[in-house]
Design an enzyme around this catalytic site. Structure first.
Site, PDB file in Angstrom:
ATOM      1  N   ASP A 283       0.014   5.921   2.405  1.00  0.00           N
ATOM      2  CA  ASP A 283       0.675   6.477   1.239  1.00  0.00           C
ATOM      3  C   ASP A 283       2.147   6.691   1.632  1.00  0.00           C
ATOM      4  O   ASP A 283       2.479   6.675   2.824  1.00  0.00           O
ATOM      5  CB  ASP A 283      -0.008   7.816   0.893  1.00  0.00           C
ATOM      6  CG  ASP A 283       0.799   8.631  -0.086  1.00  0.00           C
ATOM      7  OD1 ASP A 283       1.171   8.078  -1.138  1.00  0.00           O
ATOM      8  OD2 ASP A 283       1.067   9.816   0.199  1.00  0.00           O
TER       9      ASP A 283
ATOM     10  N   ASP B  16       4.996   9.021  -0.370  1.00  0.00           N
ATOM     11  CA  ASP B  16       5.523  10.384  -0.578  1.00  0.00           C
ATOM     12  C   ASP B  16       4.578  11.429   0.018  1.00  0.00           C
ATOM     13  O   ASP B  16       3.390  11.453  -0.302  1.00  0.00           O
ATOM     14  CB  ASP B  16       5.690  10.658  -2.069  1.00  0.00           C
ATOM     15  CG  ASP B  16       6.796   9.823  -2.685  1.00  0.00           C
ATOM     16  OD1 ASP B  16       6.601   8.593  -2.803  1.00  0.00           O
ATOM     17  OD2 ASP B  16       7.845  10.388  -3.031  1.00  0.00           O
TER      18      ASP B  16
ATOM     19  N   ASP C 194      -1.762  12.169   1.400  1.00  0.00           N
ATOM     20  CA  ASP C 194      -1.623  13.627   1.345  1.00  0.00           C
ATOM     21  C   ASP C 194      -2.057  14.258   0.025  1.00  0.00           C
ATOM     22  O   ASP C 194      -2.069  15.471  -0.089  1.00  0.00           O
ATOM     23  CB  ASP C 194      -0.148  14.012   1.555  1.00  0.00           C
ATOM     24  CG  ASP C 194       0.688  13.671   0.338  1.00  0.00           C
ATOM     25  OD1 ASP C 194       0.622  12.510  -0.099  1.00  0.00           O
ATOM     26  OD2 ASP C 194       1.367  14.558  -0.195  1.00  0.00           O
TER      27      ASP C 194
HETATM   28 MG    MG Z   1       1.607  11.195  -1.386  1.00  0.00          MG
END
Ligand code: MG
Length: 259
Positions: free
Chosen positions: A21, A23, A199
């Site tokens: 991922d 961000d 996240d």
């Molecule tokens: Mg993310």
């Protein structure tokens, strides 16, 4: 079942397919999405990791492919953008899912007329998906959620994707898990052990697919997750990437010395 942090296993000797991922994983989260960047040293490490694993490194993000290229440059990776609605495979071919033009038009009109009444919120248009950001106006979360839910009721081909201070509307059936599964059926990913680091809530679909393939799922930060392993924050991801690069370097040297 949610499993909390376990020690990271040794990855020595395994053939891995790496999925990241962006961000909150490769880039620290900023007040505005357009302020986000991946440090140059990390982009170089990703490039090395890709070279050491025969190109089996892909970015899996909610951002459009075009933005991801900008963030990762000069690293030109296979990508899944907009949670998998756009996917550029390792041969460079772009697979894109779209919504009917009329739906996009109506969505844009309704969303922007509402968002304009809520100072600090932001509408991001991604072609076939829309992100309603409220990082700078968190008190509007209930209204944003209600608006997004009403759009899903009106257009059943849409699905809701909540995230950190964002609610997205995306085509139904699209998620990061499906994107990872698609990559894993193609060279150079096929036959390798998938490893995915993310996240946010949108990454959970990816964790579940990776778990089902006996791969390594890694959640960055706190909060319940289906991921099997955990890294504390973006800085820990950076250290892990460095270690992984050294590990692959050593593995490759080991192979050469045995020839
Ligand atoms: Mg993310």
């Amino acid at each position: 079942m949610t499993r909390e942090s376990e020690g990271f296993p040794s990855l020595s000797g395994g053939l891995y397919a790496f999925f990241f991922d962006v961000d909150g994983t490769l880039a620290a989260i900023k007040p505005r999405p357009d302020e986000v960047s991946i440090p140059a040293s990390v982009r170089r490490t990703l490039q090395s990791l890709s070279a050491l694993s025969h190109g089996a490194v892909a970015l899996i993000s909610g951002r459009p492919v075009e933005q991801l290229d900008g963030l990762a440059a000069p690293f030109h990776a296979p990508l899944a953008g907009v949670h998998g609605a756009e996917r550029r495979d390792a041969t460079g071919e772009l697979h894109r899912i779209s919504l009917p033009d009329e739906v996009v038009k109506q969505l844009h009109e309704t969303l922007s007329s509402n968002i304009n009444n809520w100072p600090g919120t932001q509408l991001e248009t991604k072609g076939m998906a829309f992100a309603l950001h409220y990082r700078q106006a968190e008190h509007y979360q209930p209204q944003i959620l209600q608006l997004a839910e009403s759009m899903v009721k009106r257009f059943p081909m849409l699905a809701l994707q909540p995230g950190k201070c964002v609610v997205e509307l995306k085509p139904k059936g699209i998620d990061k898990g499906a994107a990872i599964r698609a990559f894993m059926q193609e060279a150079p990913f096929a036959g390798r052990i998938p490893l995915f680091i993310g996240d946010d809530l949108t990454d959970e679909a990816g964790f579940r697919v990776v778990n089902a393939m006996n791969g390594l799922s890694v959640k960055v930060g706190e909060g319940s997750s289906d991921a099997r392993f955990r890294l504390k924050d973006v800085d820990e991801v950076y250290s892990w990437l460095e270690q992984m690069k050294l590990q692959l370097d050593q593995d490759n040297l080991g192979k050469e010395s045995r020839l």
